[in-house]
Scaffold this motif. Structure first.
Motif, PDB file in Angstrom:
ATOM      1  N   PRO A 144       6.683  11.692  -7.795  1.00 42.31           N
ATOM      2  CA  PRO A 144       7.937  11.360  -8.736  1.00 42.31           C
ATOM      3  C   PRO A 144       9.182  11.003  -7.939  1.00 42.31           C
ATOM      4  CG  PRO A 144       6.464  12.965  -9.489  1.00 42.31           C
ATOM      5  CD  PRO A 144       6.203  12.634  -8.336  1.00 42.31           C
ATOM      6  N   ILE A 145       9.828  10.040  -8.299  1.00 38.47           N
ATOM      7  CA  ILE A 145      11.467   9.711  -7.841  1.00 38.47           C
ATOM      8  C   ILE A 145      11.615   9.877  -6.254  1.00 38.47           C
ATOM      9  CG2 ILE A 145      13.800  10.532  -8.107  1.00 38.47           C
ATOM     10  CD1 ILE A 145      12.114  10.136 -10.885  1.00 38.47           C
ATOM     11  N   ILE A 146      11.293  10.873  -5.688  1.00 33.92           N
ATOM     12  CA  ILE A 146      11.413  10.663  -4.271  1.00 33.92           C
ATOM     13  C   ILE A 146      10.378   9.985  -3.529  1.00 33.92           C
ATOM     14  CG2 ILE A 146      11.217  12.221  -2.287  1.00 33.92           C
ATOM     15  CD1 ILE A 146      11.915  14.615  -3.847  1.00 33.92           C
ATOM     16  N   GLY A 147       9.299   9.727  -4.127  1.00 36.32           N
ATOM     17  CA  GLY A 147       8.540   8.806  -3.136  1.00 36.32           C
ATOM     18  C   GLY A 147       9.147   7.254  -3.544  1.00 36.32           C
ATOM     19  N   ASN A 148       9.514   6.892  -4.654  1.00 34.59           N
ATOM     20  CA  ASN A 148      10.179   5.510  -4.758  1.00 34.59           C
ATOM     21  C   ASN A 148      11.463   5.592  -3.674  1.00 34.59           C
ATOM     22  OD1 ASN A 148       8.417   4.591  -6.643  1.00 34.59           O
ATOM     23  ND2 ASN A 148       9.711   5.154  -8.340  1.00 34.59           N
ATOM     24  N   LEU A 149      12.229   6.420  -3.818  1.00 27.05           N
ATOM     25  CA  LEU A 149      13.266   6.427  -2.556  1.00 27.05           C
ATOM     26  C   LEU A 149      12.838   6.177  -1.346  1.00 27.05           C
ATOM     27  CD1 LEU A 149      15.554   9.318  -4.107  1.00 27.05           C
ATOM     28  CD2 LEU A 149      16.026   6.896  -4.520  1.00 27.05           C
ATOM     29  N   ILE A 150      11.763   7.021  -0.986  1.00 30.51           N
ATOM     30  CA  ILE A 150      11.341   6.799   0.486  1.00 30.51           C
ATOM     31  C   ILE A 150      10.759   5.197   0.672  1.00 30.51           C
ATOM     32  CG2 ILE A 150       9.710   7.280   2.106  1.00 30.51           C
ATOM     33  CD1 ILE A 150       9.621  10.173   0.852  1.00 30.51           C
ATOM     34  N   VAL A 151       9.980   4.909  -0.197  1.00 31.73           N
ATOM     35  CA  VAL A 151       9.481   3.372   0.085  1.00 31.73           C
ATOM     36  C   VAL A 151      10.552   2.254  -0.182  1.00 31.73           C
ATOM     37  CG1 VAL A 151       8.706   2.915  -2.116  1.00 31.73           C
ATOM     38  CG2 VAL A 151       7.177   2.064  -0.390  1.00 31.73           C
ATOM     39  N   ASN A 152      11.268   2.559  -1.009  1.00 32.08           N
ATOM     40  CA  ASN A 152      12.466   1.350  -1.199  1.00 32.08           C
ATOM     41  C   ASN A 152      13.022   1.487  -0.046  1.00 32.08           C
ATOM     42  OD1 ASN A 152      11.572   0.963  -3.692  1.00 32.08           O
ATOM     43  ND2 ASN A 152      13.220   2.018  -4.937  1.00 32.08           N
ATOM     44  N   THR A 153      13.471   2.685   0.666  1.00 35.22           N
ATOM     45  CA  THR A 153      14.421   2.496   2.038  1.00 35.22           C
ATOM     46  C   THR A 153      13.668   1.963   3.089  1.00 35.22           C
ATOM     47  OG1 THR A 153      15.474   4.719   1.307  1.00 35.22           O
ATOM     48  CG2 THR A 153      15.430   4.129   3.485  1.00 35.22           C
ATOM     49  N   ILE A 154      12.410   2.036   3.000  1.00 40.09           N
ATOM     50  CA  ILE A 154      11.303   1.317   4.232  1.00 40.09           C
ATOM     51  C   ILE A 154      11.599   0.003   4.032  1.00 40.09           C
ATOM     52  CG2 ILE A 154       9.284   1.232   5.143  1.00 40.09           C
ATOM     53  CD1 ILE A 154       8.494   4.229   4.002  1.00 40.09           C
ATOM     54  N   ILE A 155      11.173  -0.432   2.683  1.00 31.85           N
ATOM     55  CA  ILE A 155      11.332  -1.907   2.387  1.00 31.85           C
ATOM     56  C   ILE A 155      12.838  -2.616   2.806  1.00 31.85           C
ATOM     57  CG2 ILE A 155      11.226  -3.709   0.278  1.00 31.85           C
ATOM     58  CD1 ILE A 155       9.381  -1.777  -0.684  1.00 31.85           C
ATOM     59  N   PHE A 156      13.785  -1.790   2.267  1.00 31.17           N
ATOM     60  CA  PHE A 156      15.261  -2.354   2.761  1.00 31.17           C
ATOM     61  C   PHE A 156      15.216  -2.494   4.067  1.00 31.17           C
ATOM     62  CE2 PHE A 156      19.646  -1.361   3.731  1.00 31.17           C
ATOM     63  CZ  PHE A 156      20.137  -2.291   3.288  1.00 31.17           C
ATOM     64  N   LEU A 206       0.744  -1.218  -0.094  1.00 33.46           N
ATOM     65  CA  LEU A 206       0.028   0.060  -0.151  1.00 33.46           C
ATOM     66  C   LEU A 206       0.922   1.279   0.107  1.00 33.46           C
ATOM     67  CD1 LEU A 206      -2.763   1.396   0.223  1.00 33.46           C
ATOM     68  CD2 LEU A 206      -2.568   1.065   2.774  1.00 33.46           C
ATOM     69  N   ALA A 207       1.901   1.330   0.718  1.00 33.07           N
ATOM     70  CA  ALA A 207       2.700   2.445   0.877  1.00 33.07           C
ATOM     71  C   ALA A 207       3.569   2.547  -0.531  1.00 33.07           C
ATOM     72  CB  ALA A 207       3.949   2.365   1.983  1.00 33.07           C
ATOM     73  N   THR A 208       3.612   1.503  -1.186  1.00 33.08           N
ATOM     74  CA  THR A 208       4.542   1.532  -2.582  1.00 33.08           C
ATOM     75  C   THR A 208       3.444   2.314  -3.423  1.00 33.08           C
ATOM     76  OG1 THR A 208       5.650  -0.312  -1.997  1.00 33.08           O
ATOM     77  CG2 THR A 208       5.398   0.244  -4.389  1.00 33.08           C
ATOM     78  N   PHE A 209       2.191   2.251  -3.470  1.00 34.00           N
ATOM     79  CA  PHE A 209       1.356   2.804  -4.419  1.00 34.00           C
ATOM     80  C   PHE A 209       1.401   4.261  -3.892  1.00 34.00           C
ATOM     81  CE2 PHE A 209      -2.614   4.384  -5.645  1.00 34.00           C
ATOM     82  CZ  PHE A 209      -2.685   4.238  -7.023  1.00 34.00           C
ATOM     83  N   ILE A 210       1.104   4.591  -2.754  1.00 34.69           N
ATOM     84  CA  ILE A 210       1.025   5.952  -2.298  1.00 34.69           C
ATOM     85  C   ILE A 210       2.078   6.871  -2.393  1.00 34.69           C
ATOM     86  CG2 ILE A 210       0.378   7.449   0.020  1.00 34.69           C
ATOM     87  CD1 ILE A 210      -1.240   5.183   0.977  1.00 34.69           C
ATOM     88  N   PHE A 211       3.193   6.314  -1.984  1.00 39.02           N
ATOM     89  CA  PHE A 211       4.491   6.978  -2.186  1.00 39.02           C
ATOM     90  C   PHE A 211       4.924   7.063  -3.644  1.00 39.02           C
ATOM     91  CE2 PHE A 211       5.226   6.322   2.278  1.00 39.02           C
ATOM     92  CZ  PHE A 211       5.527   7.570   2.645  1.00 39.02           C
ATOM     93  N   GLY A 212       4.550   5.799  -4.446  1.00 33.24           N
ATOM     94  CA  GLY A 212       4.738   6.011  -5.958  1.00 33.24           C
ATOM     95  C   GLY A 212       4.416   6.978  -6.740  1.00 33.24           C
ATOM     96  N   LEU A 213       3.205   7.750  -6.159  1.00 30.68           N
ATOM     97  CA  LEU A 213       2.475   8.877  -6.781  1.00 30.68           C
ATOM     98  C   LEU A 213       3.404  10.029  -6.748  1.00 30.68           C
ATOM     99  CD1 LEU A 213      -1.123   8.257  -5.499  1.00 30.68           C
ATOM    100  CD2 LEU A 213      -0.088   7.759  -7.940  1.00 30.68           C
TER     101      LEU A 213
END
Length: 343
Positions: free
Chosen positions: A251-263, A242-249
């Motif tokens: 651009p760029i920064i959202g992916n960095l945030i959610v990728n860091t959380i998943i990591f 769910l966070a991947t979709f919300i932060f994915g909206l």
């Protein structure tokens, strides 16, 4: 090739907008422009929808759309701050449980690391706490500047949204044809350029939604299919998707945030799993560049290579914000030149 007056005015407006964008990126105010474009576009779209569905209140659809968006934005900000506040309060109410969870987390992380790395890490939670306190004391002024910048950027975004809502309220697209009769040539040219910018922004916004869905699906495949096949189950998998979709909206920064959380979540399971996951997410992230360029390029009839070069060029000059704004900037320039029949 000789240019007529409309083409000359169009080129002048294009140059004016382009120089303004470069200056705004240089002074770090482009997030406000993007936020303003978002609220302006949403206001127009919601106004058109309400005017068609609510014929009885069509004359008030603009006001209703602004009120709805304002309420939604305020609700998102209040909800976000309330969630963070409730989280901190909950931790403060249960200090023993919080410390126990932190100890388990630290132990899991340390146990998942290779011995060559754990040699340099603190042995227990008390040592971690002392290390953090020493770091905070040594970098207190830097942390203050970071906090100030975060609040400054947040205020800039809010101001940009407010400006977009105000412009969206004043602009009435249904009366455009009547207004153009009395408008001066330069005003018409500026308005046409603004309309092209809004159209391009819509292309990029649609592209970002598609990218967010793509990223969410690929992440779900990883968390629910690939990892379980190897007997690995990541905690909070549904929340992470769910966070991947919300932060994915974003651009760029959202992916960095959610990728860091998943990591970091994967880090609590195993060091090797976290490395595999971050490599997988980076590959998805790179594929998104091509997908973004493909979607926007199809709308303005531009090649993928053109948009990728523009994204890399602006990222080199202006950093992350240049990378975010590059598809909008390049698409705006190319669409303007096409509509002016210069290319």
């Amino acid at each position: 090739m000789l240019l007529n007056n409309n083409q000359k005015l169009g080129l002048f407006c294009l140059a004016l907008f382009s120089v303004s964008f470069i200056i705004l990126m240089q002074v770090h105010l482009m997030p406000a422009v993007i936020a303003g474009l978002l609220t302006y576009t949403l206001t127009q779209k919601l106004d058109d929808f309400l005017s068609q569905k609510m014929l009885r209140f069509s004359h008030r659809s603009k006001l209703i759309s602004v009120l709805v968006l304002t309420t939604l934005i305020i609700g998102i900000f209040i909800g976000g701050f309330w969630y963070l506040f409730a989280w901190f309060v909950d931790m403060a109410k249960h200090p023993t449980e919080t410390l126990t969870n932190l100890k388990l987390l630290v132990n899991n992380v340390i146990n998942s690391l290779p011995p060559s790395i754990t040699h340099y890490l603190p042995n227990d939670l008390d040592e971690v706490k002392s290390t953090i306190m020493i770091y905070l004391k040594d970098h207190v002024f830097y942390l203050q500047s970071v906090i100030k910048k975060v609040f400054h950027d947040l205020i800039i975004l809010i101001v940009g949204m407010i400006i977009g809502l105000i412009l969206g309220y004043k602009e009435n697209q249904r009366n455009t044809n009547q207004n153009q009769i009395t408008q001066r040539p330069l005003t018409k040219a500026l308005k046409s350029s603004l309309n092209r910018l809004v159209v391009v922004f819509q292309y990029v916004a649609i592209s970002q939604v598609v990218i967010a869905l793509f990223n969410t699906v690929m992440t779900a495949i990883l968390l629910f299919i690939i990892l379980p096949l190897f007997g690995i189950h990541l905690p909070f998998s549904k929340s992470l998707v769910l966070a991947t979709f919300i932060f994915g909206l974003i651009p760029i920064i959202g992916n960095l945030i959610v990728n860091t959380i998943i990591f970091f979540v994967a880090f609590t399971v195993s060091f090797s799993v976290s490395i595999v996951i971050i490599v997988y997410l980076i590959l998805i992230h790179k594929m998104e560049y091509v997908l973004n360029a493909k979607i926007v390029g199809t709308k303005i009839r531009a090649g993928i290579c053109e948009l990728l070069i523009a994204m890399l060029f602006l990222e080199t000059l202006f950093g992350v914000i240049g990378l975010i704004f590059a598809p909008i900037f390049y698409a705006f320039i190319k669409l303007s030149l096409k509509e002016l029949r210069i290319i």
